[in-house]
Write a protein that holds these residues in place. Structure first.
Motif, PDB file in Angstrom:
ATOM      1  N   GLU A   1      62.812 -52.235  -3.841  1.00 43.27           N
ATOM      2  CA  GLU A   1      61.603 -51.937  -3.082  1.00 43.27           C
ATOM      3  C   GLU A   1      60.841 -50.783  -3.720  1.00 43.27           C
ATOM      4  O   GLU A   1      59.594 -50.792  -3.735  1.00 43.27           O
TER       5      GLU A   1
ATOM      6  N   VAL B   1      55.041 -52.333   0.486  1.00 42.62           N
ATOM      7  CA  VAL B   1      56.358 -52.819   0.890  1.00 42.62           C
ATOM      8  C   VAL B   1      56.552 -52.533   2.371  1.00 42.62           C
ATOM      9  O   VAL B   1      56.269 -51.416   2.838  1.00 42.62           O
TER      10      VAL B   1
ATOM     11  N   ARG C   1      59.487 -53.369   5.596  1.00 42.02           N
ATOM     12  CA  ARG C   1      60.760 -53.966   5.997  1.00 42.02           C
ATOM     13  C   ARG C   1      61.273 -53.291   7.247  1.00 42.02           C
ATOM     14  O   ARG C   1      60.799 -52.221   7.633  1.00 42.02           O
TER      15      ARG C   1
END
Length: 456
Positions: free
Chosen positions: A106, A116, A118
């Motif tokens: 990442e 990114v 998550r």
């Protein structure tokens, strides 16, 4: 277990059980789909709010890093990290100072300019310190920095878990209620069927004159089934009655000629007889045998007509029908010095000659044996109906015989001494009924007339 095996086992289950299972499975699918839709809509709304907060916080951090200013505090439950290009933590919230929020992959993606995002931790099973993380590359003073913003998902996850619990509880109650309602409905719907089954069982066990209790104020499939079964029971009862009547009639009428034949043979065998005496005995026996044959044939014809067997209508010229039926009796009328006239309309009728011929023959034979004077056979066609009559100029029917003229084995006192079975007019009435018509007898001045009124 194979699918055919499951299907076979399911088919052996009671109908009510299968209906309840079908309702339960269908409701389970509907509830699962509905719960999934509600959960997806709520999760989407909560995620959208979480992503909006995260994007705003990310934007604030990016601007502060570019300006080289102190990082501002974020919304409640927010965290941050600032990394260099090698992934070293340059600045971070105390709660995550020693805990990298990005993996090596990442960090590489963020360094190449990708945004990114998550989640850290899972909704189920419950894990502590769940986060939603977003990272972006920022250039500050000629150096590449990776700015990581994070917000806690605790409230969002708790709301979703509570929603799942409520949906599961509500779906379970709904499924139980739907299954119970389906069970009660199936039992109520099939209760008349069970009642019909018990009635049929009583009939199978020898019950007589049983009829199903069918509501008169309904018109659904089961009610129509009940009416159909009652009609079937009516036909079975009528068939049994005809069978009993046939046996009673046959036993009653066959007894006399058989007794006479037995007596004649006993007398003939009692002592040696001359050839003439034996010939007289055989003639007497032959007469009774002929009577038995005639009686048996007539009884069988009546049974065939009474059983509801459909007649075979075909177009036939009316004049030809009457000529063919009356031809055997013209010579007999001439021998007695009487006349037989036939008059009819020029028409073609749809009748069954196989049954109409013997009916006409019976009326002509009765007129020859029991009547007197001229015999007239007339036929007219009006409005799709054929009126056919046989009249003579004799003394007519006895008054007390007329109401019973078409009953089986009923004979007028004046005709007791002449040959006959008492079934002729009964056969005529049966032929008329098979053609959707009626037969009637009446006295005229002089003589009598018997009329058939049938559809053609």
């Amino acid at each position: 277990m194979t699918r055919p095996g499951l299907r076979a086992r399911a088919q052996r289950l009671p109908v009510v059980t299968r209906l309840v299972l079908a309702v339960a499975v269908t409701m389970s699918l509907v509830l699962t789909g509905t719960a999934g839709l509600v959960y997806w809509r709520v999760q989407t709304a909560l995620d959208q709010q979480l992503d909006d907060d995260l994007a705003t916080y990310q934007h604030t951090l990016d601007r502060a890093v570019r300006a080289g200013a102190a990082l501002p505090p974020g919304p409640s439950g927010s965290l941050h990290q600032v990394l260099d290009a090698r992934g070293r933590i340059l600045d971070a919230d105390p709660a995550v100072r020693g805990r990298p929020l990005l993996t090596a992959a990442e960090r590489g993606a963020a360094a190449r300019g990708h945004t990114v995002r998550r989640d850290v931790g899972s909704l189920l099973p419950i894990t502590a310190d769940t986060l939603r993380v977003q990272a972006a590359r920022v250039t500050a003073g000629g150096h590449v920095r990776l700015v990581v913003a994070a917000v806690r998902r605790g409230h969002r996850d708790e709301a979703l878990r509570e929603l799942l619990a409520q949906l599961a509880f509500a779906s379970g109650l709904t499924l139980i209620a739907a299954s119970y309602v389906g069970y009660r409905t199936a039992r109520a719907a099939l209760r008349p069927v069970e009642r019909y089954r018990r009635g049929a069982a009583k009939l199978a066990d020898g019950g007589q004159d049983l009829r199903l209790d069918v509501p008169a104020d309904r018109d659904d499939e089961i009610t129509r089934l009940g009416h159909t079964l009652n009609r079937m029971l009516d036909r079975l009862a009528a068939s049994a009655a005809r069978e009993h009547q046939f046996i009673a009639d046959a036993s009653h009428e066959l007894r006399t000629p058989l007794t006479l034949m037995r007596a004649e043979l006993d007398v003939a065998l009692h002592r040696p007889r001359t050839a003439g005496e034996l010939t007289d005995t055989l003639r007497s026996v032959d007469t009774e045998v002929r009577r038995l044959v005639t009686l048996a044939n007539t009884l069988l014809d009546l049974e065939q007509l009474d059983s509801g067997e459909r007649i075979q209508r075909s177009p036939v010229a009316l004049d030809r029908l009457l000529d063919d039926a009356s031809a055997p009796y013209r010579a007999a009328a001439g021998r007695d010095g009487r006349t037989l006239t036939v008059t009819c309309d020029d028409a073609t009728v749809r009748v069954d000659p196989h049954w109409l011929h013997p009916a006409i023959g019976t009326l002509l034979d009765n007129a020859l044996r029991h009547g007197a004077g001229a015999i007239a056979l007339r036929a007219t066609v009006r409005d799709g109906r054929l009126s056919l009559s046989v009249a003579d100029a004799g003394s007519g029917f006895p008054g007390d015989f007329l109401p019973h003229a078409f009953e089986r084995f009923t004979r007028a006192e004046t005709s007791r001494t002449t040959p006959g079975t008492g079934l002729g007019l009964a056969l005529v009435a049966a032929v008329a009924a098979s053609h959707d018509g009626t037969a009637r007898a009446e006295n005229t001045s002089p003589g009598a007339v018997v009329t058939l009124d049938i559809t053609c």
